[in-house]
Design an enzyme around this catalytic site. Structure first.
Site, PDB file in Angstrom:
ATOM      1  N   HIS A  49      -8.027  -4.546   9.361  1.00  0.00           N
ATOM      2  CA  HIS A  49      -7.606  -4.212   8.000  1.00  0.00           C
ATOM      3  C   HIS A  49      -6.292  -4.879   7.630  1.00  0.00           C
ATOM      4  O   HIS A  49      -5.455  -5.161   8.475  1.00  0.00           O
ATOM      5  CB  HIS A  49      -7.593  -2.695   7.752  1.00  0.00           C
ATOM      6  CG  HIS A  49      -6.441  -1.933   8.334  1.00  0.00           C
ATOM      7  ND1 HIS A  49      -6.594  -0.671   8.873  1.00  0.00           N
ATOM      8  CD2 HIS A  49      -5.128  -2.209   8.440  1.00  0.00           C
ATOM      9  CE1 HIS A  49      -5.413  -0.239   9.270  1.00  0.00           C
ATOM     10  NE2 HIS A  49      -4.503  -1.142   9.025  1.00  0.00           N
ATOM     11  N   ASP A  69       0.842  -1.199   0.000  1.00  0.00           N
ATOM     12  CA  ASP A  69       0.000   0.000   0.000  1.00  0.00           C
ATOM     13  C   ASP A  69       0.876   1.247   0.000  1.00  0.00           C
ATOM     14  O   ASP A  69       2.091   1.159   0.193  1.00  0.00           O
ATOM     15  CB  ASP A  69      -0.974  -0.011   1.190  1.00  0.00           C
ATOM     16  CG  ASP A  69      -0.301  -0.353   2.513  1.00  0.00           C
ATOM     17  OD1 ASP A  69       0.938  -0.291   2.591  1.00  0.00           O
ATOM     18  OD2 ASP A  69      -1.014  -0.677   3.482  1.00  0.00           O
ATOM     19  N   ASN A  87      -8.657  -2.921  13.550  1.00  0.00           N
ATOM     20  CA  ASN A  87     -10.021  -3.129  13.038  1.00  0.00           C
ATOM     21  C   ASN A  87     -10.061  -4.260  12.005  1.00  0.00           C
ATOM     22  O   ASN A  87     -11.057  -4.449  11.330  1.00  0.00           O
ATOM     23  CB  ASN A  87     -10.581  -1.833  12.425  1.00  0.00           C
ATOM     24  CG  ASN A  87      -9.783  -1.361  11.221  1.00  0.00           C
ATOM     25  OD1 ASN A  87      -8.833  -2.019  10.793  1.00  0.00           O
ATOM     26  ND2 ASN A  87     -10.161  -0.216  10.668  1.00  0.00           N
ATOM     27  N   GLU A 136      -9.915  -1.552   4.407  1.00  0.00           N
ATOM     28  CA  GLU A 136     -10.640  -1.295   5.650  1.00  0.00           C
ATOM     29  C   GLU A 136     -11.892  -2.170   5.710  1.00  0.00           C
ATOM     30  O   GLU A 136     -12.290  -2.745   4.700  1.00  0.00           O
ATOM     31  CB  GLU A 136     -11.064   0.182   5.686  1.00  0.00           C
ATOM     32  CG  GLU A 136      -9.906   1.164   5.615  1.00  0.00           C
ATOM     33  CD  GLU A 136      -9.173   1.328   6.943  1.00  0.00           C
ATOM     34  OE1 GLU A 136      -9.356   0.486   7.841  1.00  0.00           O
ATOM     35  OE2 GLU A 136      -8.410   2.297   7.070  1.00  0.00           O
TER      36      GLU A 136
END
Ligand code: GLP
Length: 238
Positions: A132, A64, A130, A137
Site C-alpha cells: 500500500h 492520508d 502489502n 490498499e
C-alpha cells in the site's frame, strides 16, 4: 522500469541520502508542493532535515489521515508531522484533512486545492508490507483521486504499533490521496527501510503492474528515486 536507486548503509546514512535526494528534487522549483508520509520509515530523513536547518520552504500536502478522530487526538497524522518536521522547519502552508469533518467535504476540499493550484511537485512515500501507498490498499483503482477508505485489519494492526492500546480503538477508516493524485506528482521518492520491505519492494518495482500491489503504479512513472537501506534493497538488481 527505470528508477534511480540510492542505497544507504545505516539510519544516519539513510537520513542524509534521503535529504540529498529531496533537495535535488526541489532544485529549481518555485514554491514547491510536497507530499510527505508518516510511518517509521522516514524518521531518519526527518531527523536529518530538522538538524540541517537549511531546508527550502514548501507547501505540505497530507498523504492520508484517519477519519472520525477528534481534532485534538494525538494520533492524527497532521499532529505527528507537525511535531516531527513541519513545526521545526516552520512550514506554514499545509493542505491537511480534518479528521472530524464530513469525509465527503474533505475530499472536495482537497480536490479543489489540486484543481486550483496543481498537483504535487514531489511525492515522498513509504510502502506498506502489502504494497500500500498512503492508505491505498491492494485493489485500489489506479484512476481514483482522493478517497475515503476502510482500513484492512493488517494495516490497523500495523498502525496500532505506532500508538499502543492506551489510545483506544484504532480508527476503521481514513482519507487518502488516490493513486491518480500520486501519478500526477512530477517526481517521486519512495523510502524503504528494513528486511520486511524487501520482497514487496521487489514485487512493486519488478513484478506485474497490478492494483493488487498498489505501489506497482510506480513502474509507469517518470522521475522515480528509491532510497532504501541494504536490507530493503537486497532483492533489487543493482
Ligand atoms: C502506513 C501509512 C503509510 C506508510 C506505511 C508504511 O499505514 N499510511 O503512509 O508509508 O504505512 O509505514 P512504515 O514506514 O511505518 O513501515
Amino acid at each position: 522500469m527505470k528508477y534511480n536507486l540510492i542505497i544507504a548503509d545505516d539510519d544516519a546514512d539513510f537520513g542524509h541520502k534521503a535529504k540529498t535526494a529531496f533537495y535535488d528534487a526541489l532544485n529549481g522549483i518555485n514554491r514547491p508542493k510536497v507530499i510527505l508520509p508518516t510511518g517509521n520509515t522516514p524518521a531518519p530523513f526527518y531527523k536529518d532535515l530538522r538538524e540541517s536547518g537549511d531546508c527550502p520552504s514548501f507547501t505540505y500536502i497530507a498523504l492520508d489521515e484517519y477519519t472520525g478522530l477528534m481534532e485534538d487526538d494525538k494520533r492524527l497524522f497532521k499532529k505527528w508531522l507537525a511535531q516531527e518536521i513541519l513545526d521545526p522547519l516552520e512550514i506554514k502552508v499545509r493542505w491537511t484533512f480534518n479528521s472530524a469533518a464530513n469525509p465527503a467535504c474533505e475530499i472536495e476540499k482537497m480536490r479543489a486545492l489540486f484543481f486550483k493550484n496543481g498537483h504535487a511537485d514531489v511525492a515522498i512515500l513509504g510502502i506498506g508490507e502489502n504494497g500500500h501507498v498512503g492508505f491505498n490498499e491492494p485493489g485500489s483503482p489506479f484512476n481514483e483521486s482522493v478517497r475515503h477508505v476502510r482500513l484492512t485489519e493488517e494495516t490497523r494492526k500495523a498502525n496500532m504499533a505506532y500508538w499502543g492500546e492506551q489510545y483506544g480503538v484504532m480508527p476503521t477508516h481514513a482519507l487518502t490521496l488516490g493513486i491518480a493524485d500520486l501519478i500526477e506528482s512530477k517526481k517521486t521518492i519512495l523510502l524503504a527501510r528494513g528486511a520486511a520491505k524487501a520482497e514487496i519492494l521487489q514485487r512493486a518495482l519488478h513484478g506485474e503492474i497490478t492494483t493488487d500491489v498498489p505501489a506497482s503504479y510506480l513502474q509507469r512513472q517518470e522521475n522515480v528515486t528509491i532510497v532504501a537501506d541494504r536490507a530493503a534493497a537486497q532483492l533489487l538488481p543493482h
